[in-house]
Scaffold this active site. Structure first.
Site, mmCIF file in Angstrom:
data_model
loop_
_atom_site.group_PDB
_atom_site.id
_atom_site.type_symbol
_atom_site.label_atom_id
_atom_site.label_comp_id
_atom_site.label_asym_id
_atom_site.label_seq_id
_atom_site.Cartn_x
_atom_site.Cartn_y
_atom_site.Cartn_z
ATOM 1 C CD GLU A 267 -6.430 -35.058 20.453
ATOM 2 O OE1 GLU A 267 -7.493 -35.482 20.963
ATOM 3 O OE2 GLU A 267 -6.109 -35.210 19.270
ATOM 4 C CB CYS A 301 -10.810 -36.636 20.701
ATOM 5 S SG CYS A 301 -9.642 -37.917 20.354
#
Ligand code: UN1
Length: 514
Positions: A267, A301
């Protein structure tokens, strides 16, 4: 309550001391003779505590113990593992406020975001409990008589989890609680910038296993420069490694793990855009963009980094957004009304300034922001003014992720153009469109629309629920964590064929008479 009073209260509640062992392998390692790392609060630069770091010599012992634990934990029926996870969730609920505040002190999130982070762990715990009775495999019709064909899912063994500072415990729990319910044990290497939160979280969760007389399943090692993370990446005793962090480091991790043909869940960075159409509900769009771009001071993110704004509403919407940027309260995140706290450290402030300089060099126009701030009473903190920059999609900096509250505004006229701009960056995590037009929304969701792992309509790029699978495409790395069937990434699939007949028929009609 004052910073000092909060610190005293939560340290007592969570058992944080002046120096804390940064290693757990069933016992908390000794602190004597170890190198220590000072943890400073980004709120005021004050030293919160120190962590005694794990060393290379700790690694092999920890790994041996992890595999010993695995042989016990993996044999416990999954629903019983689920009921341990339920108790872990309940225990985390007791510490929602104090652990949330520790997140705030250590990484600078607002109170509500700090507590939201703990809530995310509690929620994924609930999800894992449900999953403990739903680890289904399919049965397949066999082409051979008297044969049964089905799939089952076994744990891998030891799952390594490397996490970033910005979601210091939630992202661990997405991995750890799901991996654990399947029967894996977890070795966690947290970001050193968030190691107190990791230590407190690991303690709360491990306590439940201790209470049941079970071996440890949540192992922890804090190191400063990533040497132990590299050992995880290269170690064949770690069949699965989940990594959350930068694209640059993720690329190295991916290469190291795939060199030994191990599995990764990556990720990595996002460069998320929100398209705001001239057919948007402007009020919802304004709030959605503001939350996406400003929450966690632009250090998610999923942060909205690009605003793709329709020419027909460009000036009006941008005027409103600029006012939000100019009035949003930046400062001590423990204070009521503050929505934007500090960046994690001085280095992050330097990256913020450098990105703005580069944007200007590349032809961008700063609309507001571009200020390293000093907040009275919090002079040692790392505050910056959220910044809006008018730019164009071909600017190099617009294609990069800078972990800071900088939003690039890009103008479009036709939806196709917006989609083209949208997909023109190397990252592919989260995306959003604000529109009340069904055709536009569906075009955004179609195969020619957003190329991201997360696609939202009339809600921003940040703030995903745990029930969906979380992750993204392209340089974001392709991993999926958290909800839906993301659990399958933590389990090895085994296809089983059973012949319960008295003959040995072969597949594809092959004959082999001996
Ligand atoms: C991250 O920034 O790594 O969707 C995770 C969100 C949060 C998780 C972000 N639930 O913004």
């Amino acid at each position: 309550m004052e910073f000092a009073a909060i610190k005293e209260q939560i340290f007592a509640d969570l058992g944080i001391e002046a120096i804390n062992a940064g290693i757990y392998d069933g016992d908390w390692g000794s602190i004597t003779g170890r190198k220590t790392l000072d943890i400073q609060s980004p709120i005021n630069g004050e030293k919160l505590a120190a962590v005694a770091l794990a060393e290379d010599t700790d690694y092999d012992r920890l790994m041996e113990k992890a595999w010993e634990s695995y042989s016990v934990w993996s044999k416990i029926p999954a629903p019983q593992r689920g009921s341990i996870i339920r108790e872990i969730g309940n225990e985390l609920s007791k510490y929602k406020e104090t652990l949330g505040l520790l997140v705030s002190l250590e990484v600078g999130k607002t109170r509500i975001e700090g507590m939201g982070e703990v809530q995310e762990m509690i929620d994924i715990g609930d999800f894992a409990v449900g999953l403990s009775r739903q680890l289904y495999g399919v049965t397949i019709a066999s082409e051979r008589p008297h044969h049964r064909l089905y799939e089952q899912w076994h744990p891998y063994g030891v799952a390594g989890v490397i996490t970033a500072f910005n979601f210091p415990c939630a992202v661990w729990s997405w991995n750890a609680l799901i991996a654990a319910v399947i029967g894996n044990v977890i070795v966690w290497k947290p970001s050193p910038n968030a190691s107190l939160t990791a230590i407190a979280t690991n303690r709360i969760c491990s306590r439940i296993l201790e209470r049941h007389g079970l071996p440890p399943i949540f192992f922890l090692m804090v190191d400063e420069r990533g040497a132990l993370g590299e050992r995880l990446a290269k170690d064949t005793r770690v069949p699965l490694l989940s990594f959350t962090g930068s694209i640059r480091t993720g690329r190295q991790v991916a290469q190291q793990v795939s060199a030994r043909l191990g599995r990764t869940i990556l990720e990595l960075g996002g460069n998320n855009a929100a398209i705001v159409s001239d057919k948007a509900d402007a009020e919802i769009a304004l709030r959605g963009v503001a939350f996406g771009a400003l929450a966690t001071a632009g250090q998610r993110c999923t942060t909205t980094r690009r605003l793709i704004l329709h020419a027909g509403i460009y000036d009006e919407f941008l005027g409103k957004l600029t006012r939000v940027y100019q009035t949003v309260k930046v400062g001590n995140p423990l204070e009521d009304g503050v929505l934007v706290g500090p960046l994690i450290n001085r280095g992050a402030v330097d990256l913020y300034s450098a990105a703005i300089r580069r944007a200007v060099d590349e032809g961008g126009r700063v609309l507001c922001g571009d200020e390293v701030m000093t907040i009275p009473g919090y002079e040692g903190g790392h505050y910056v003014r959220p910044t809006l920059i008018e730019g164009s999609p071909d600017m190099g900096i617009v294609c990069e992720e800078t972990f800071a509250p900088i939003l690039y505004v890009l103008k479009y006229s036709a939806l196709d153009e917006a989609l083209q701009i949208h997909n023109s960056v190397p990252q592919g995590l989260s995306s959003a469109i604000f529109t009340t037009d069904l055709r536009e929304a569906e075009a955004f969701l179609s195969v020619r629309g957003s190329d991201c792992g997360l696609a939202n309509v009339n809600t921003g790029t940040a703030g995903a629920e745990i029930g969906g699978a979380f992750g993204g495409e392209k340089e974001t790395g392709g991993g999926r964590e958290s909800g839906s069937d993301a659990w399958k990434a933590y389990a090895r699939r085994q296809t089983v064929t059973i012949n319960y007949g008295a003959e040995l028929p072969l597949a594809q009609g092959v004959r082999f008479e001996v």
